[in-house]
Design a protein around this motif. Structure first.
Motif, PDB file in Angstrom:
ATOM      1  N   MET A   1     -19.260 -25.030  54.184  1.00  0.00           N
ATOM      2  CA  MET A   1     -20.046 -23.883  54.642  1.00  0.00           C
ATOM      3  C   MET A   1     -20.152 -22.843  53.528  1.00  0.00           C
ATOM      4  SD  MET A   1     -21.695 -22.183  57.002  1.00  0.00           S
ATOM      5  CE  MET A   1     -21.302 -22.882  58.597  1.00  0.00           C
ATOM      6  N   THR A   2     -21.376 -22.478  53.195  1.00  0.00           N
ATOM      7  CA  THR A   2     -21.601 -21.481  52.155  1.00  0.00           C
ATOM      8  C   THR A   2     -21.155 -20.101  52.622  1.00  0.00           C
ATOM      9  OG1 THR A   2     -23.516 -22.715  51.332  1.00  0.00           O
ATOM     10  CG2 THR A   2     -23.331 -20.407  50.668  1.00  0.00           C
ATOM     11  N   ILE A   3     -20.456 -19.388  51.763  1.00  0.00           N
ATOM     12  CA  ILE A   3     -20.048 -18.009  52.041  1.00  0.00           C
ATOM     13  C   ILE A   3     -20.985 -17.079  51.272  1.00  0.00           C
ATOM     14  CG2 ILE A   3     -18.216 -16.293  51.789  1.00  0.00           C
ATOM     15  CD1 ILE A   3     -16.205 -18.595  52.076  1.00  0.00           C
ATOM     16  N   ILE A   4     -21.607 -16.151  51.986  1.00  0.00           N
ATOM     17  CA  ILE A   4     -22.561 -15.224  51.384  1.00  0.00           C
ATOM     18  C   ILE A   4     -21.863 -13.896  51.140  1.00  0.00           C
ATOM     19  CG2 ILE A   4     -24.776 -14.048  51.677  1.00  0.00           C
ATOM     20  CD1 ILE A   4     -25.454 -16.376  53.688  1.00  0.00           C
ATOM     21  N   LEU A   5     -21.890 -13.456  49.904  1.00  0.00           N
ATOM     22  CA  LEU A   5     -21.249 -12.207  49.502  1.00  0.00           C
ATOM     23  C   LEU A   5     -22.325 -11.206  49.094  1.00  0.00           C
ATOM     24  CD1 LEU A   5     -18.405 -13.829  47.389  1.00  0.00           C
ATOM     25  CD2 LEU A   5     -18.167 -12.802  49.650  1.00  0.00           C
ATOM     26  N   LYS A   6     -22.423 -10.128  49.843  1.00  0.00           N
ATOM     27  CA  LYS A   6     -23.438  -9.114  49.578  1.00  0.00           C
ATOM     28  C   LYS A   6     -22.803  -7.896  48.921  1.00  0.00           C
ATOM     29  CE  LYS A   6     -26.185 -10.652  53.544  1.00  0.00           C
ATOM     30  NZ  LYS A   6     -26.886 -10.250  54.792  1.00  0.00           N
ATOM     31  N   ASP A   7     -23.661  -6.994  48.431  1.00  0.00           N
ATOM     32  CA  ASP A   7     -23.170  -5.794  47.752  1.00  0.00           C
ATOM     33  C   ASP A   7     -22.167  -5.046  48.622  1.00  0.00           C
ATOM     34  OD1 ASP A   7     -24.799  -6.417  45.701  1.00  0.00           O
ATOM     35  OD2 ASP A   7     -26.065  -4.646  45.807  1.00  0.00           O
ATOM     36  N   GLY A   8     -21.094  -4.605  47.986  1.00  0.00           N
ATOM     37  CA  GLY A   8     -20.087  -3.821  48.690  1.00  0.00           C
ATOM     38  C   GLY A   8     -18.973  -4.643  49.290  1.00  0.00           C
ATOM     39  N   GLN A   9     -19.201  -5.951  49.429  1.00  0.00           N
ATOM     40  CA  GLN A   9     -18.146  -6.804  49.962  1.00  0.00           C
ATOM     41  C   GLN A   9     -17.141  -7.142  48.858  1.00  0.00           C
ATOM     42  OE1 GLN A   9     -21.146  -9.639  52.273  1.00  0.00           O
ATOM     43  NE2 GLN A   9     -19.029 -10.080  52.845  1.00  0.00           N
ATOM     44  N   PRO A  10     -15.869  -7.145  49.183  1.00  0.00           N
ATOM     45  CA  PRO A  10     -14.875  -7.552  48.182  1.00  0.00           C
ATOM     46  C   PRO A  10     -15.054  -9.024  47.827  1.00  0.00           C
ATOM     47  CG  PRO A  10     -13.862  -7.332  50.352  1.00  0.00           C
ATOM     48  CD  PRO A  10     -15.254  -6.795  50.480  1.00  0.00           C
ATOM     49  N   ILE A  11     -14.836  -9.333  46.561  1.00  0.00           N
ATOM     50  CA  ILE A  11     -14.968 -10.714  46.103  1.00  0.00           C
ATOM     51  C   ILE A  11     -13.616 -11.397  46.279  1.00  0.00           C
ATOM     52  CG2 ILE A  11     -15.614 -12.222  44.199  1.00  0.00           C
ATOM     53  CD1 ILE A  11     -17.865 -10.382  45.165  1.00  0.00           C
ATOM     54  N   PRO A  12     -13.518 -12.374  47.167  1.00  0.00           N
ATOM     55  CA  PRO A  12     -12.227 -13.058  47.353  1.00  0.00           C
ATOM     56  C   PRO A  12     -11.831 -13.823  46.097  1.00  0.00           C
ATOM     57  CG  PRO A  12     -13.962 -14.184  48.566  1.00  0.00           C
ATOM     58  CD  PRO A  12     -14.567 -12.920  48.040  1.00  0.00           C
ATOM     59  N   LYS A  13     -10.554 -14.020  45.948  1.00  0.00           N
ATOM     60  CA  LYS A  13     -10.030 -14.713  44.772  1.00  0.00           C
ATOM     61  C   LYS A  13     -10.671 -16.082  44.619  1.00  0.00           C
ATOM     62  CE  LYS A  13      -5.661 -16.316  42.748  1.00  0.00           C
ATOM     63  NZ  LYS A  13      -4.182 -16.402  42.946  1.00  0.00           N
ATOM     64  N   GLU A  14     -10.921 -16.770  45.741  1.00  0.00           N
ATOM     65  CA  GLU A  14     -11.473 -18.129  45.703  1.00  0.00           C
ATOM     66  C   GLU A  14     -12.908 -18.148  45.174  1.00  0.00           C
ATOM     67  OE1 GLU A  14     -10.291 -16.656  48.435  1.00  0.00           O
ATOM     68  OE2 GLU A  14      -8.269 -17.511  48.437  1.00  0.00           O
ATOM     69  N   ALA A  15     -13.596 -16.990  45.244  1.00  0.00           N
ATOM     70  CA  ALA A  15     -14.988 -16.936  44.799  1.00  0.00           C
ATOM     71  C   ALA A  15     -15.116 -16.694  43.307  1.00  0.00           C
ATOM     72  CB  ALA A  15     -15.730 -15.840  45.565  1.00  0.00           C
TER      73      ALA A  15
END
Length: 311
Positions: A1-15
């Motif tokens: 499942m694709t994880i969508i990261l938008k502005d302002g969201q913290p970037i998880p270590k796995e990303a």
């Protein structure tokens, strides 16, 4: 499942530490798929990501133009999910972001914020304020940062580079089958079923009415289609795209979908519609009887075509 990261969201270590493809990915056509495949081959042990922009930069810089998109953000992201992309970094393309220098895009966004370790893009990729960044500059800066880089020559067929603009041209000229060849799938739109004047019911052809929204307007006329509700069940049908010149010209085009052997109320539900084949151009008829007769013929033509391609 694709994880969508938008502005302002913290970037998880796995990303972090992903191999990423850069671009707008409007339509996610075969050229985009080729770019992702090349990246996956070159970085088989890395998670795969895409860095893209929303809205499409053209919507900001040419706001006065008619809608042109082949896919909305949700449609694009769903296709990228099907292609196995692990993360989508969806950057909010604002006037402020448009002023970001090419240097800061590479150093602050791609390197510091996203932690990307390998980049792939087409050889015509341009970025940064006034598009001052190009692949030559990208090569210089990624070398400084120790980021891998793959400049991929665009996929071509016998008519040239496979591009979103070519797909748009084919749809606007009533050639959905040829557009599908470039996309690698049948072009579709997703939209919410709206209330209309229910005129179709009075002539025996009830329709689900859909706004095109951000989507480009294909050639106006009648199409053989498939459609699906959110439960995934598919139905065959016929659709008219246009301005309804016979029963009161409307200011915006509308996709009116008639599904065969279907009698459910689906107002306010999301419908996905695939345009398989262009049957005829939109035209004005002398009255409702002539329109009804033509719709009956259109429906039969649609059934014949859909049976021929064995749907």
């Amino acid at each position: 499942m694709t994880i969508i990261l938008k502005d302002g969201q913290p970037i998880p270590k796995e990303a972090r530490l992903t191999a990423t493809a850069l671009g707008n990915f409007d339509g996610v056509h075969r050229g985009h798929i080729y770019l992702l495949e090349q990246l996956r081959q070159q970085c088989p042990n890395r998670l795969l990501s895409v860095v893209t922009f929303e809205p499409h930069p053209r919507q900001l810089f040419r706001a006065e133009e008619e809608p042109f998109r082949l896919t909305t953000a949700d449609e694009r992201n769903a296709i990228l999910n099907q292609l196995g992309v692990d993360y989508i970094f969806q950057i909010n393309f604002t006037p402020q972001f448009a002023k970001l220098s090419a240097h800061d895009f590479i150093h602050k966004i791609l390197h510091n914020s996203f932690g990307i370790v390998h980049i792939a893009c087409g050889d015509g990729f341009a970025f940064g304020n006034h598009r001052h960044g190009n692949t030559e500059y990208l090569t210089t800066e990624t070398q400084k940062l120790g980021i891998g880089l793959s400049i991929i020559h665009p996929l071509q067929d016998d008519k040239g580079i496979i591009s979103s603009s070519r797909v748009r041209h084919l749809l606007r000229s009533g050639q959905p089958e040829k557009a599908s060849e470039l996309l690698g799938r049948v072009w579709s739109i997703q939209s919410i079923v709206q209330h209309g004047d229910k005129r179709g019911r009075t002539i025996g052809f009830p329709t689900a009415n859909l706004s095109l929204g951000e989507h480009l307007e294909p050639k106006c006329g009648v199409y053989a289609i498939e459609a699906a509700l959110s439960d995934g069940k598919r139905y065959q049908g016929v659709a008219n795209l246009g301005y309804r010149p016979t029963i009161g010209h409307q200011p915006k085009s509308c996709l009116e979908v008639h599904l065969f052997d279907f009698d459910q109320e689906i107002y306010d539900q999301e419908l996905t519609v695939w345009l398989h084949h262009f049957i005829r151009a939109e035209k004005r008829f002398s009255g409702l009887d002539a329109l009804k007769a033509q719709i009956a013929k259109d429906a039969q033509d649609a059934k014949t075509f859909l049976k021929m391609i064995d749907l």
